[in-house]
Enzyme design. Structure first.
Site, short mmCIF file in Angstrom:
data_model
loop_
_atom_site.label_atom_id
_atom_site.label_comp_id
_atom_site.label_asym_id
_atom_site.label_seq_id
_atom_site.Cartn_x
_atom_site.Cartn_y
_atom_site.Cartn_z
N GLU A 115 64.20 -120.26 -10.45
CA GLU A 115 65.10 -121.32 -10.74
C GLU A 115 64.84 -122.71 -9.35
O GLU A 115 65.74 -123.19 -8.60
CB GLU A 115 66.34 -120.97 -9.84
CG GLU A 115 67.67 -121.31 -10.94
CD GLU A 115 69.15 -121.00 -10.44
OE1 GLU A 115 68.90 -119.39 -10.71
OE2 GLU A 115 69.48 -121.19 -9.76
N HIS A 168 64.36 -126.28 -10.19
CA HIS A 168 65.22 -127.67 -10.94
C HIS A 168 64.58 -128.99 -10.32
O HIS A 168 63.74 -129.57 -9.51
CB HIS A 168 66.64 -127.94 -10.20
CG HIS A 168 67.25 -126.61 -10.80
ND1 HIS A 168 67.19 -125.55 -12.10
CD2 HIS A 168 67.76 -125.72 -9.73
CE1 HIS A 168 68.09 -124.68 -11.60
NE2 HIS A 168 68.57 -124.80 -10.65
N HIS A 222 72.03 -120.38 -16.76
CA HIS A 222 72.32 -121.10 -15.40
C HIS A 222 73.87 -121.08 -15.10
O HIS A 222 74.78 -120.99 -15.68
CB HIS A 222 71.05 -121.88 -15.09
CG HIS A 222 71.55 -122.68 -14.00
ND1 HIS A 222 72.40 -123.75 -13.27
CD2 HIS A 222 70.53 -122.39 -12.62
CE1 HIS A 222 72.08 -124.42 -12.19
NE2 HIS A 222 70.73 -123.46 -12.05
N ASP A 270 66.25 -121.95 -6.04
CA ASP A 270 67.17 -122.76 -6.40
C ASP A 270 66.77 -124.64 -5.73
O ASP A 270 67.81 -125.10 -5.42
CB ASP A 270 68.38 -122.14 -6.08
CG ASP A 270 69.44 -123.47 -7.17
OD1 ASP A 270 68.61 -124.11 -8.05
OD2 ASP A 270 70.63 -123.11 -6.70
MN MN Z 1 70.36 -123.86 -9.21
#
Ligand code: MN
Length: 319
Positions: free
Chosen positions: A7, A9, A160, A280
């Site tokens: 995850e 980004h 998400h 994340d």
């Molecule tokens: Mn995220």
């Protein structure tokens, strides 16, 4: 221990305008530093990965991304540009990066076609979508052709978080509850349950959905979901109990959730094969996430599954 993180980004060219909805959710300087990291694919990102022992990051366009685009034609064109851009970045570091496709869910058939293009031509390992698209959730029947394509391509779909379509009254006057602090969790868990109760997995039994943030609270809820749905008039229409559907069709990542007890609950409820390490990035610290998983109270064979073996299986990649 080596790791895969999924995850993680970035923000592609032209996507900065969608970040406006994030403005109230972050302190100004923090958002500015995030925006810098989101557009970096070299020194800072690779350094963070190296320090955390992350060999491969699966990259995805950050929220809200195209889900915030009201114009269907613009969404279809921007998805293509975003995925082309991501592929160029992956090609510059092919051993370190993989991709999740950014999809124009405003047009389900176009989204299916774009996913097929990305998997076939770019070897992307699945798709990541930021919640509802302009208020339409993914249990809507218009998405059946899309789900059919996901099943045919046999790739996972990452659901998400994003803001609720309209603000529930319970959040009014309490902006602290918005975003990743709280409202995203409820929004995303409810969206996942729409897929469960909407029969998506009955019609497409090959689907696998990924949830972040230790399953958005759902592993903690499985017994209660079954117990309470049985008492409703809706139980008769269900082919399987929600816990069975969730255990079979969902895997979850540890993104943005670095605490032992929720992890113990999640592994216990979903099984050691269905929990995958993630960070994340850049919103969370790769170092803290890595220290957490390295020290979590599991045997080394389970830790290997959490750190990379489950991801190798789900994403069909080999380190
Ligand atoms: Mn995220």
């Amino acid at each position: 221990m080596k790791k895969i993180a999924l995850e993680e980004h970035f923000s592609g060219p032209g996507f900065g305008k969608y970040m406006n909805v994030m403005k109230g959710l972050f302190e100004g300087e923090i958002l500015a530093s995030m925006e810098e990291l989101l557009s970096d694919f070299d020194e800072q990102r690779l350094k963070a990965m190296d320090e955390a022992g992350i060999e491969v990051s699966v990259l995805s366009q950050t929220a809200p991304g195209l889900q915030a685009e009201a114009d269907v034609v613009a969404a279809v064109q921007s998805a293509r540009r975003c995925n082309d851009f991501l592929f160029e970045q992956i090609q510059r570091h092919p051993s370190r990066y993989r991709g999740f496709a950014c999809l124009p869910m405003q047009d389900p058939v176009a989204a299916a076609n774009e996913l097929e293009r990305c998997v076939r031509d770019y070897k992307f390992v699945g798709a990541l979508v930021n919640g509802h698209t302009q208020g339409v959730y993914l249990d809507d029947r218009s998405f059946w052709p899309f789900w059919e394509k996901v099943q045919e391509l046999d790739v996972p779909f990452y659901l998400h978080p994003m803001n609720p379509f309209d603000e529930p009254h319970v959040y009014s006057g309490r902006p602290e509850l918005n975003g990743a602090v709280y409202s995203w969790t409820c929004e995303t868990a409810a969206h996942a349950l729409r897929l469960v109760f909407g029969g998506v997995f009955d019609d497409f039994p090959g689907l696998r959905v990924i949830l972040g943030h230790m399953g958005e609270g759902l592993p903690f809820m499985l017994w209660r979901l079954d117990s309470r749905i049985k008492a409703t008039p809706f139980a008769k229409a269900l082919k399987r109990m929600p816990s069975e559907v969730i255990r079979r069709h969902f895997v979850v990542t540890t993104s943005g959730a670095c605490a032992d007890n929720p992890l113990l609950c999640t592994v216990s409820e979903l099984g050691e094969d269905n929990v995958l390490f993630s960070v994340d990035y850049p919103y969370e610290s790769s170092r803290i996430a890595a220290e957490f998983i390295e020290n979590a109270p599991f045997s080394e064979s389970i830790r290997e599954k959490l750190c990379y073996k489950n991801a190798e299986r789900v994403l069909r990649i080999t380190l």
